[in-house]
Design a protein around this motif. Structure first.
Motif, PDB file in Angstrom:
ATOM      1  N   THR A   5       2.113 -10.988   5.939  1.00  0.00           N
ATOM      2  CA  THR A   5       2.555  -9.657   5.486  1.00  0.00           C
ATOM      3  C   THR A   5       1.363  -8.876   4.913  1.00  0.00           C
ATOM      4  N   GLY A   6       1.470  -7.552   4.932  1.00  0.00           N
ATOM      5  CA  GLY A   6       0.332  -6.717   4.500  1.00  0.00           C
ATOM      6  C   GLY A   6      -0.863  -7.020   5.384  1.00  0.00           C
ATOM      7  N   ALA A   7      -0.583  -7.196   6.682  1.00  0.00           N
ATOM      8  CA  ALA A   7      -1.579  -7.788   7.584  1.00  0.00           C
ATOM      9  C   ALA A   7      -2.831  -6.936   7.753  1.00  0.00           C
ATOM     10  N   ALA A  35       2.071 -10.548  12.718  1.00  0.00           N
ATOM     11  CA  ALA A  35       1.532  -9.703  11.657  1.00  0.00           C
ATOM     12  C   ALA A  35       2.545  -8.630  11.297  1.00  0.00           C
ATOM     13  N   SER A  36       2.893  -8.537  10.001  1.00  0.00           N
ATOM     14  CA  SER A  36       3.788  -7.462   9.559  1.00  0.00           C
ATOM     15  C   SER A  36       2.949  -6.371   8.910  1.00  0.00           C
ATOM     16  N   SER A  37       3.196  -5.136   9.326  1.00  0.00           N
ATOM     17  CA  SER A  37       2.397  -4.029   8.814  1.00  0.00           C
ATOM     18  C   SER A  37       3.239  -2.769   8.654  1.00  0.00           C
ATOM     19  N   GLY A  38       2.887  -1.965   7.650  1.00  0.00           N
ATOM     20  CA  GLY A  38       3.518  -0.663   7.490  1.00  0.00           C
ATOM     21  C   GLY A  38       2.835   0.386   8.352  1.00  0.00           C
ATOM     22  N   ARG A  39       1.752  -0.028   9.039  1.00  0.00           N
ATOM     23  CA  ARG A  39       0.979   0.929   9.838  1.00  0.00           C
ATOM     24  C   ARG A  39       0.760   0.377  11.249  1.00  0.00           C
ATOM     25  N   VAL A  40       1.873   0.076  11.925  1.00  0.00           N
ATOM     26  CA  VAL A  40       1.785  -0.575  13.233  1.00  0.00           C
ATOM     27  C   VAL A  40       1.023   0.297  14.228  1.00  0.00           C
ATOM     28  N   ASP A  65       1.909 -14.367   2.274  1.00  0.00           N
ATOM     29  CA  ASP A  65       2.471 -13.116   1.760  1.00  0.00           C
ATOM     30  C   ASP A  65       1.547 -12.461   0.748  1.00  0.00           C
ATOM     31  N   THR A  66       1.217 -11.191   1.014  1.00  0.00           N
ATOM     32  CA  THR A  66       0.366 -10.431   0.097  1.00  0.00           C
ATOM     33  C   THR A  66       1.145  -9.282  -0.548  1.00  0.00           C
ATOM     34  N   VAL A  67       2.446  -9.218  -0.260  1.00  0.00           N
ATOM     35  CA  VAL A  67       3.212  -8.016  -0.543  1.00  0.00           C
ATOM     36  C   VAL A  67       4.302  -8.211  -1.601  1.00  0.00           C
ATOM     37  N   GLY A 122       0.246 -12.130  -3.419  1.00  0.00           N
ATOM     38  CA  GLY A 122       0.060 -10.713  -3.739  1.00  0.00           C
ATOM     39  C   GLY A 122       1.306  -9.958  -4.142  1.00  0.00           C
ATOM     40  N   LEU A 123       1.076  -8.719  -4.546  1.00  0.00           N
ATOM     41  CA  LEU A 123       2.167  -7.863  -5.030  1.00  0.00           C
ATOM     42  C   LEU A 123       1.990  -6.422  -4.589  1.00  0.00           C
ATOM     43  N   ALA A 124       1.366  -6.222  -3.401  1.00  0.00           N
ATOM     44  CA  ALA A 124       1.109  -4.847  -2.952  1.00  0.00           C
ATOM     45  C   ALA A 124       2.407  -4.041  -2.812  1.00  0.00           C
ATOM     46  N   GLY A 125       3.532  -4.732  -2.633  1.00  0.00           N
ATOM     47  CA  GLY A 125       4.821  -4.031  -2.537  1.00  0.00           C
ATOM     48  C   GLY A 125       5.620  -4.112  -3.838  1.00  0.00           C
ATOM     49  N   GLY A 126       5.041  -4.686  -4.865  1.00  0.00           N
ATOM     50  CA  GLY A 126       5.733  -4.815  -6.154  1.00  0.00           C
ATOM     51  C   GLY A 126       5.843  -6.277  -6.563  1.00  0.00           C
ATOM     52  N   ASP A 133      -3.708 -18.821  -6.450  1.00  0.00           N
ATOM     53  CA  ASP A 133      -4.542 -18.078  -7.401  1.00  0.00           C
ATOM     54  C   ASP A 133      -6.009 -18.346  -7.092  1.00  0.00           C
ATOM     55  N   SER A 134      -6.766 -17.271  -6.892  1.00  0.00           N
ATOM     56  CA  SER A 134      -8.200 -17.461  -6.627  1.00  0.00           C
ATOM     57  C   SER A 134      -9.040 -17.251  -7.879  1.00  0.00           C
ATOM     58  N   VAL A 135      -8.449 -16.637  -8.915  1.00  0.00           N
ATOM     59  CA  VAL A 135      -9.242 -16.218 -10.090  1.00  0.00           C
ATOM     60  C   VAL A 135      -9.768 -17.428 -10.859  1.00  0.00           C
ATOM     61  N   SER A 136      -8.894 -18.387 -11.143  1.00  0.00           N
ATOM     62  CA  SER A 136      -9.294 -19.544 -11.940  1.00  0.00           C
ATOM     63  C   SER A 136      -9.306 -20.822 -11.106  1.00  0.00           C
ATOM     64  N   THR A 144      -7.940  -0.292   5.644  1.00  0.00           N
ATOM     65  CA  THR A 144      -7.753  -1.355   6.644  1.00  0.00           C
ATOM     66  C   THR A 144      -8.898  -2.346   6.532  1.00  0.00           C
ATOM     67  N   GLY A 145      -8.569  -3.633   6.525  1.00  0.00           N
ATOM     68  CA  GLY A 145      -9.598  -4.676   6.480  1.00  0.00           C
ATOM     69  C   GLY A 145     -10.318  -4.713   5.155  1.00  0.00           C
ATOM     70  N   ARG A 146     -11.610  -5.035   5.199  1.00  0.00           N
ATOM     71  CA  ARG A 146     -12.383  -5.233   3.979  1.00  0.00           C
ATOM     72  C   ARG A 146     -13.377  -4.094   3.756  1.00  0.00           C
TER      73      ARG A 146
HETATM   74  P1  NDP Z   1      -5.222  -4.478   0.434  1.00  0.00           P
HETATM   75  O1  NDP Z   1      -4.860  -3.204  -0.169  1.00  0.00           O
HETATM   76  O2  NDP Z   1      -6.472  -4.608   1.232  1.00  0.00           O
HETATM   77  O3  NDP Z   1      -4.007  -5.003   1.356  1.00  0.00           O
HETATM   78  C1  NDP Z   1      -2.679  -4.869   0.976  1.00  0.00           C
HETATM   79  C2  NDP Z   1      -1.853  -4.504   2.191  1.00  0.00           C
HETATM   80  O4  NDP Z   1      -0.470  -4.533   1.818  1.00  0.00           O
HETATM   81  C3  NDP Z   1      -2.088  -3.099   2.701  1.00  0.00           C
HETATM   82  O5  NDP Z   1      -3.175  -3.008   3.576  1.00  0.00           O
HETATM   83  C4  NDP Z   1      -0.782  -2.809   3.406  1.00  0.00           C
HETATM   84  O6  NDP Z   1      -0.802  -3.453   4.673  1.00  0.00           O
HETATM   85  C5  NDP Z   1       0.237  -3.542   2.535  1.00  0.00           C
HETATM   86  N1  NDP Z   1       0.874  -2.631   1.556  1.00  0.00           N
HETATM   87  C6  NDP Z   1       0.275  -1.659   0.846  1.00  0.00           C
HETATM   88  N2  NDP Z   1       1.167  -1.011   0.077  1.00  0.00           N
HETATM   89  C7  NDP Z   1       2.356  -1.598   0.309  1.00  0.00           C
HETATM   90  C8  NDP Z   1       3.678  -1.377  -0.167  1.00  0.00           C
HETATM   91  N3  NDP Z   1       3.940  -0.419  -1.045  1.00  0.00           N
HETATM   92  N4  NDP Z   1       4.660  -2.170   0.290  1.00  0.00           N
HETATM   93  C9  NDP Z   1       4.418  -3.146   1.170  1.00  0.00           C
HETATM   94  N5  NDP Z   1       3.182  -3.394   1.681  1.00  0.00           N
HETATM   95  C10 NDP Z   1       2.167  -2.642   1.243  1.00  0.00           C
HETATM   96  O7  NDP Z   1      -5.229  -5.544  -0.755  1.00  0.00           O
HETATM   97  P2  NDP Z   1      -5.887  -7.019  -0.823  1.00  0.00           P
HETATM   98  O8  NDP Z   1      -5.819  -7.624   0.522  1.00  0.00           O
HETATM   99  O9  NDP Z   1      -7.142  -6.940  -1.579  1.00  0.00           O
HETATM  100  O10 NDP Z   1      -4.819  -7.741  -1.761  1.00  0.00           O
HETATM  101  C11 NDP Z   1      -3.478  -7.945  -1.305  1.00  0.00           C
HETATM  102  C12 NDP Z   1      -2.630  -8.446  -2.462  1.00  0.00           C
HETATM  103  O11 NDP Z   1      -3.053  -9.762  -2.825  1.00  0.00           O
HETATM  104  C13 NDP Z   1      -2.740  -7.598  -3.734  1.00  0.00           C
HETATM  105  O12 NDP Z   1      -1.507  -7.551  -4.376  1.00  0.00           O
HETATM  106  C14 NDP Z   1      -3.737  -8.378  -4.567  1.00  0.00           C
HETATM  107  O13 NDP Z   1      -3.592  -8.118  -5.937  1.00  0.00           O
HETATM  108  C15 NDP Z   1      -3.376  -9.789  -4.199  1.00  0.00           C
HETATM  109  N6  NDP Z   1      -4.478 -10.737  -4.385  1.00  0.00           N
HETATM  110  C16 NDP Z   1      -4.215 -11.871  -5.090  1.00  0.00           C
HETATM  111  C17 NDP Z   1      -5.173 -12.810  -5.281  1.00  0.00           C
HETATM  112  C18 NDP Z   1      -4.840 -14.079  -5.973  1.00  0.00           C
HETATM  113  O14 NDP Z   1      -5.747 -14.806  -6.372  1.00  0.00           O
HETATM  114  N7  NDP Z   1      -3.565 -14.392  -6.111  1.00  0.00           N
HETATM  115  C19 NDP Z   1      -6.559 -12.583  -4.829  1.00  0.00           C
HETATM  116  C20 NDP Z   1      -6.701 -11.406  -3.971  1.00  0.00           C
HETATM  117  C21 NDP Z   1      -5.678 -10.508  -3.804  1.00  0.00           C
HETATM  118  P3  NDP Z   1       0.004  -2.850   5.938  1.00  0.00           P
HETATM  119  O15 NDP Z   1      -0.315  -1.402   5.999  1.00  0.00           O
HETATM  120  O16 NDP Z   1      -0.501  -3.639   7.091  1.00  0.00           O
HETATM  121  O17 NDP Z   1       1.462  -3.104   5.650  1.00  0.00           O
END
Ligand code: NDP
Length: 326
Positions: A154-156, A177-182, A220-222, A244-248, A269-272, A319-321
């Motif tokens: 997710t958040g691909a 790959a699941s994306s909001g920007r297919v 899952d990053t979302v 991750g929590l990009a979607g909340g 967790d990558s931080v610690s 997109t990407g890094r």
């Molecule tokens: P990016 O912003 O690069 O990627 C996040 C992706 O999530 C976006 O490209 C988009 O992908 C999707 N997205 C964005 N907004 C929303 C939304 N409102 N709802 C659903 N999907 C959404 O971030 P990173 O890759 O740097 O990080 C991703 C997540 O992972 C973050 O929450 C970050 O904090 C977390 N993280 C956690 C780490 C850990 O150690 N646990 C370390 C690194 C990151 P698309 O358009 O394809 O849907």
């Protein structure tokens, strides 16, 4: 004097300005590093825009990761000229980070640059790439193999997501790959190795506690509804690596996938993350990530562009890094 991006707080607003600072301004630590590159991660976006309340004390130099060369070291493990990588440990959150020409950090936080890598590639991978590798390793440790079935990412199109797609495909998994920007990103995602790209909206709705089984594994990053739906669609015995929590940060799920299908949630967790696991993950991600990833999915910006890109990353427009040349 040298250049740094410095965050200050004025009332409710976080301000980001390029400022000249000096070595004596830097926090304590055993190793002084000449920073070559940092990168822009989602957490940096939250910190720089002030949306995420990531930073507790100001002024702060952001940048949760960096690569560079040791300038001075009071620790026997490092000497002047050594190339190093730093990710996590609260750097760029509560200790001045990588978006400055110099950083002073604890020796324990550093990873020696692997022989087959360099400063530029290391930050094209960065925290996001390391985290993607940790997610993939967690699925492997949970005995999810390419024969187990499809893996959902997710958040691909984001940093973690795009690296995860590449790594999984390289290891022979079938990746969805699941994306909001297919429309914008499916060509890229397919070329990184996804077999299929699906609309985020397919998963972003209220789900039943159990749905038709679709996924052997998830990266899952979302979070939130997307993850809840994906969990309801897990195969019997599947595992979800969640980072991750990009979607909340909510997770509106039920116990059903866990108690009726034996699904596992693997927190990442990558931080610690401990040093030995961290070093092994760095070696592995460098070994696996194809050369084409760096060309296709990483772009470089300058320090004075970071604030604008921070807005973009929190709005899901990157997109990407994003490599930051310091
Ligand atoms: P990016 O912003 O690069 O990627 C996040 C992706 O999530 C976006 O490209 C988009 O992908 C999707 N997205 C964005 N907004 C929303 C939304 N409102 N709802 C659903 N999907 C959404 O971030 P990173 O890759 O740097 O990080 C991703 C997540 O992972 C973050 O929450 C970050 O904090 C977390 N993280 C956690 C780490 C850990 O150690 N646990 C370390 C690194 C990151 P698309 O358009 O394809 O849907």
């Amino acid at each position: 004097m040298f250049k740094a991006l410095v965050l200050t707080q004025e009332g409710e607003n976080t301000l980001a300005n390029i400022t000249q600072i000096q070595e004596s301004d830097l926090p304590e630590g055993e190793v002084l590093v000449d920073v070559a590159y940092s990168s822009l991660n989602y957490k940096d976006g939250l910190a720089i825009t002030g949306i995420g309340r990531i930073i507790r004390h100001f002024p702060m130099v952001p940048g949760i990761d960096f690569s560079g060369v040791v300038n001075e070291s009071a620790d026997p493990r490092y000497k002047k000229g050594d190339e190093v990588i730093l990710t996590g440990w609260g750097v760029g959150e509560n200790h001045w980070g990588g978006m400055a020409e110099k950083a002073r950090v604890k020796a324990d936080w550093l990873v020696p640059m692997p022989l087959t890598c360099n400063a530029q590639k290391a930050m094209m991978i960065g925290t996001a790439g390391l985290t993607a590798m940790l997610c993939v390793q967690a699925l492997q440790d949970a005995k999810i193999t390419p024969e187990s079935g499809d893996i959902l990412v997710t958040g691909a199109s984001g940093g973690v997501g795009s690296v995860a797609v590449s790594l999984l495909a390289r290891l022979g998994y079938k990746v969805v790959a699941s994306s909001g920007r297919v429309e914008q990103n499916s060509e890229l995602l397919l070329s990184l190795g996804a077999s299929e790209v699906i609309e985020r909206s397919e998963l972003e709705q209220d789900s039943r506690p159990l749905e038709k089984q679709r996924w052997a594994g998830i990266v899952d990053t979302v979070g939130n509804k997307v993850l809840a739906t994906a969990l309801a669609q897990m195969n019997y015995g599947g595992a979800a690596a969640i980072c991750g929590l990009a979607g909340g940060f909510a997770l509106p799920t039920t116990v059903m996938p866990f108690i009726l299908r034996g699904v596992s949630l693997l927190g990442i967790d990558s931080v610690s993350c401990p040093l030995d696991k961290r070093q092994a993950a760095w070696e592995r991600v460098i070994e696996l990530l194809p050369e084409s990833y760096y060309q296709q999915a990483a772009q470089t910006i300058e320090l004075d562009e970071v604030a604008a890109y921070a807005d973009k990353i929190v709005n899901g427009q990157v997109t990407g890094r994003i490599l930051v040349k310091v």
